[in-house]
Design a protein around this motif. Sequence first.
Motif, PDB file in Angstrom:
ATOM      1  N   SER A  17      47.909  21.718  52.560  1.00 57.42           N
ATOM      2  CA  SER A  17      47.561  22.034  51.802  1.00 57.42           C
ATOM      3  C   SER A  17      46.593  21.273  50.729  1.00 57.42           C
ATOM      4  CB  SER A  17      49.244  21.846  50.259  1.00 57.42           C
ATOM      5  OG  SER A  17      49.567  20.441  50.490  1.00 57.42           O
ATOM      6  N   ALA A  18      46.003  20.190  50.991  1.00 52.48           N
ATOM      7  CA  ALA A  18      45.083  19.932  49.907  1.00 52.48           C
ATOM      8  C   ALA A  18      43.696  20.344  50.707  1.00 52.48           C
ATOM      9  CB  ALA A  18      45.129  18.101  50.674  1.00 52.48           C
ATOM     10  N   GLN A  19      43.737  21.297  51.854  1.00 56.02           N
ATOM     11  CA  GLN A  19      41.859  21.301  51.649  1.00 56.02           C
ATOM     12  C   GLN A  19      42.022  22.552  50.321  1.00 56.02           C
ATOM     13  OE1 GLN A  19      42.552  22.956  55.779  1.00 56.02           O
ATOM     14  NE2 GLN A  19      42.638  20.372  56.566  1.00 56.02           N
ATOM     15  N   ILE A  20      40.915  23.084  49.952  1.00 56.55           N
ATOM     16  CA  ILE A  20      40.211  24.066  49.267  1.00 56.55           C
ATOM     17  C   ILE A  20      40.053  25.533  50.431  1.00 56.55           C
ATOM     18  CG2 ILE A  20      38.242  24.770  47.612  1.00 56.55           C
ATOM     19  CD1 ILE A  20      38.165  21.844  47.057  1.00 56.55           C
ATOM     20  N   ASP A  21      40.455  26.406  50.125  1.00 54.52           N
ATOM     21  CA  ASP A  21      40.257  27.409  50.225  1.00 54.52           C
ATOM     22  C   ASP A  21      38.756  27.971  50.208  1.00 54.52           C
ATOM     23  OD1 ASP A  21      40.812  29.959  52.198  1.00 54.52           O
ATOM     24  OD2 ASP A  21      41.884  31.153  50.720  1.00 54.52           O
ATOM     25  N   MET A  22      38.060  28.100  51.193  1.00 55.25           N
ATOM     26  CA  MET A  22      36.817  28.557  50.990  1.00 55.25           C
ATOM     27  C   MET A  22      35.863  29.667  50.814  1.00 55.25           C
ATOM     28  SD  MET A  22      35.480  25.823  49.947  1.00 55.25           S
ATOM     29  CE  MET A  22      33.358  25.694  50.466  1.00 55.25           C
ATOM     30  N   THR A  23      37.077  30.944  51.318  1.00 63.26           N
ATOM     31  CA  THR A  23      37.173  32.561  52.229  1.00 63.26           C
ATOM     32  C   THR A  23      35.887  32.509  50.654  1.00 63.26           C
ATOM     33  OG1 THR A  23      38.833  32.359  53.148  1.00 63.26           O
ATOM     34  CG2 THR A  23      38.178  34.136  52.876  1.00 63.26           C
ATOM     35  N   SER A  24      37.065  32.735  49.241  1.00 61.97           N
ATOM     36  CA  SER A  24      37.156  33.737  48.184  1.00 61.97           C
ATOM     37  C   SER A  24      35.584  32.926  47.724  1.00 61.97           C
ATOM     38  CB  SER A  24      37.511  33.814  47.051  1.00 61.97           C
ATOM     39  OG  SER A  24      37.967  31.814  47.132  1.00 61.97           O
ATOM     40  N   MET A  25      35.243  31.723  48.277  1.00 61.47           N
ATOM     41  CA  MET A  25      33.554  31.119  47.310  1.00 61.47           C
ATOM     42  C   MET A  25      32.666  31.508  47.898  1.00 61.47           C
ATOM     43  SD  MET A  25      32.473  27.214  46.816  1.00 61.47           S
ATOM     44  CE  MET A  25      31.751  27.100  47.699  1.00 61.47           C
ATOM     45  N   MET A  26      33.252  31.982  49.580  1.00 59.07           N
ATOM     46  CA  MET A  26      31.892  32.807  50.599  1.00 59.07           C
ATOM     47  C   MET A  26      31.768  33.661  50.200  1.00 59.07           C
ATOM     48  SD  MET A  26      32.836  30.480  53.878  1.00 59.07           S
ATOM     49  CE  MET A  26      31.870  31.524  55.375  1.00 59.07           C
ATOM     50  N   ASP A  27      32.561  34.883  50.155  1.00 52.05           N
ATOM     51  CA  ASP A  27      32.246  35.864  49.849  1.00 52.05           C
ATOM     52  C   ASP A  27      31.688  36.534  47.781  1.00 52.05           C
ATOM     53  OD1 ASP A  27      33.824  36.705  51.427  1.00 52.05           O
ATOM     54  OD2 ASP A  27      35.709  36.944  50.747  1.00 52.05           O
ATOM     55  N   VAL A  28      31.984  35.473  47.309  1.00 56.71           N
ATOM     56  CA  VAL A  28      31.149  35.615  46.357  1.00 56.71           C
ATOM     57  C   VAL A  28      29.206  35.161  46.301  1.00 56.71           C
ATOM     58  CG1 VAL A  28      30.935  35.187  43.758  1.00 56.71           C
ATOM     59  CG2 VAL A  28      32.760  35.404  44.415  1.00 56.71           C
ATOM     60  N   VAL A  29      29.311  34.510  47.270  1.00 61.72           N
ATOM     61  CA  VAL A  29      27.687  33.943  47.257  1.00 61.72           C
ATOM     62  C   VAL A  29      26.997  34.639  48.307  1.00 61.72           C
ATOM     63  CG1 VAL A  29      26.303  32.423  48.767  1.00 61.72           C
ATOM     64  CG2 VAL A  29      28.327  31.436  47.572  1.00 61.72           C
ATOM     65  N   PHE A  30      28.074  35.394  49.214  1.00 58.80           N
ATOM     66  CA  PHE A  30      27.672  36.384  49.987  1.00 58.80           C
ATOM     67  C   PHE A  30      27.296  37.858  49.522  1.00 58.80           C
ATOM     68  CE2 PHE A  30      28.063  40.112  53.413  1.00 58.80           C
ATOM     69  CZ  PHE A  30      26.843  39.813  53.701  1.00 58.80           C
ATOM     70  N   ILE A  31      28.062  38.196  48.710  1.00 62.59           N
ATOM     71  CA  ILE A  31      27.473  39.366  47.283  1.00 62.59           C
ATOM     72  C   ILE A  31      26.503  38.947  46.184  1.00 62.59           C
ATOM     73  CG2 ILE A  31      28.473  40.591  45.537  1.00 62.59           C
ATOM     74  CD1 ILE A  31      31.804  40.328  46.880  1.00 62.59           C
ATOM     75  N   MET A  32      26.303  38.146  46.153  1.00 59.91           N
ATOM     76  CA  MET A  32      25.373  37.762  45.003  1.00 59.91           C
ATOM     77  C   MET A  32      23.854  37.301  46.108  1.00 59.91           C
ATOM     78  SD  MET A  32      26.611  34.687  42.812  1.00 59.91           S
ATOM     79  CE  MET A  32      25.053  33.679  42.366  1.00 59.91           C
ATOM     80  N   LEU A  33      24.097  36.923  47.311  1.00 60.27           N
ATOM     81  CA  LEU A  33      22.606  37.163  48.444  1.00 60.27           C
ATOM     82  C   LEU A  33      22.140  38.707  48.475  1.00 60.27           C
ATOM     83  CD1 LEU A  33      20.764  35.569  49.793  1.00 60.27           C
ATOM     84  CD2 LEU A  33      22.497  36.031  51.869  1.00 60.27           C
ATOM     85  N   ILE A  34      23.446  39.394  48.833  1.00 56.28           N
ATOM     86  CA  ILE A  34      22.741  40.789  48.627  1.00 56.28           C
ATOM     87  C   ILE A  34      22.127  41.703  47.613  1.00 56.28           C
ATOM     88  CG2 ILE A  34      24.210  43.222  48.846  1.00 56.28           C
ATOM     89  CD1 ILE A  34      26.098  42.238  50.852  1.00 56.28           C
ATOM     90  N   PHE A  35      22.750  41.446  46.507  1.00 54.22           N
ATOM     91  CA  PHE A  35      22.624  41.565  44.901  1.00 54.22           C
ATOM     92  C   PHE A  35      21.027  41.340  44.868  1.00 54.22           C
ATOM     93  CE2 PHE A  35      21.836  40.621  41.096  1.00 54.22           C
ATOM     94  CZ  PHE A  35      21.906  41.628  39.948  1.00 54.22           C
ATOM     95  N   PHE A  36      20.578  40.329  44.768  1.00 54.63           N
ATOM     96  CA  PHE A  36      19.763  39.657  44.865  1.00 54.63           C
ATOM     97  C   PHE A  36      18.568  40.198  46.003  1.00 54.63           C
ATOM     98  CE2 PHE A  36      21.383  35.641  42.691  1.00 54.63           C
ATOM     99  CZ  PHE A  36      20.726  35.756  41.615  1.00 54.63           C
ATOM    100  N   ILE A  37      18.877  40.382  47.579  1.00 52.18           N
ATOM    101  CA  ILE A  37      17.846  40.772  47.887  1.00 52.18           C
ATOM    102  C   ILE A  37      17.523  42.593  48.105  1.00 52.18           C
ATOM    103  CG2 ILE A  37      17.687  41.811  50.491  1.00 52.18           C
ATOM    104  CD1 ILE A  37      18.829  39.407  50.985  1.00 52.18           C
ATOM    105  N   VAL A  38      18.779  42.715  47.310  1.00 49.96           N
ATOM    106  CA  VAL A  38      17.943  44.778  47.189  1.00 49.96           C
ATOM    107  C   VAL A  38      17.743  44.646  45.602  1.00 49.96           C
ATOM    108  CG1 VAL A  38      19.290  46.374  46.480  1.00 49.96           C
ATOM    109  CG2 VAL A  38      20.394  45.439  48.131  1.00 49.96           C
ATOM    110  N   THR A  39      17.215  43.709  44.324  1.00 49.03           N
ATOM    111  CA  THR A  39      16.856  44.211  43.121  1.00 49.03           C
ATOM    112  C   THR A  39      15.584  43.032  43.207  1.00 49.03           C
ATOM    113  OG1 THR A  39      17.766  41.964  42.471  1.00 49.03           O
ATOM    114  CG2 THR A  39      19.198  43.667  41.938  1.00 49.03           C
ATOM    115  N   THR A  40      15.476  42.816  43.927  1.00 52.58           N
ATOM    116  CA  THR A  40      14.228  41.926  44.120  1.00 52.58           C
ATOM    117  C   THR A  40      12.868  43.053  45.212  1.00 52.58           C
ATOM    118  OG1 THR A  40      14.962  39.659  44.931  1.00 52.58           O
ATOM    119  CG2 THR A  40      12.522  40.401  45.639  1.00 52.58           C
ATOM    120  N   SER A  41      11.816  42.615  43.998  1.00 49.74           N
ATOM    121  CA  SER A  41      10.532  44.068  45.065  1.00 49.74           C
ATOM    122  C   SER A  41       9.748  43.174  45.667  1.00 49.74           C
ATOM    123  CB  SER A  41       9.943  44.510  43.615  1.00 49.74           C
ATOM    124  OG  SER A  41       9.667  43.451  42.619  1.00 49.74           O
TER     125      SER A  41
END
Length: 136
Positions: free
Chosen positions: A14-38
């Motif tokens: 129970s002391a471990q941090i669940d990294m799944t949601s943070m990885m989802d957020v990072v992945f969505i941000m990565l997709i956002f920056f790839i799509v919006t970059t010209s």
Amino acid sequence: MRLRKRRERMELESAQIDMTSMMDVVFIMLIFFIVTTSFVKEAGIEINRPAASTAQRQELANIMIAVSDAGAIWIDGRQVDIRAVRANVERLRAENPEGSVVIQADEASRTGILIQVMDQVRQAGVQNVAVAASRP
């Protein structure tokens, strides 16, 4: 004894941090920056631009055409024939209809080839054509 080990094991789990949601957020941000970059598409060769004191920066230039000193024409990293310029510009224009064309002609290139390239670009339906120059 077993109960104590089991309790200690559960406390460690129970002391471990669940990294799944943070990885989802990072992945969505990565997709956002790839799509919006010209991305700037380079023509494919290095040229010596002529100098002009009135040169201005073209912001929405997404189609780059280079004309070498030997008269070779490069679009999107490939050397093309003068007759293929129109088809290539039409294809690239379909990807981004709002962009413009910048012709990077070497200062030692022939004016006739530059005019032929400009003619092919205008036949492809692009009216916003610029010739690249550098400030002295």
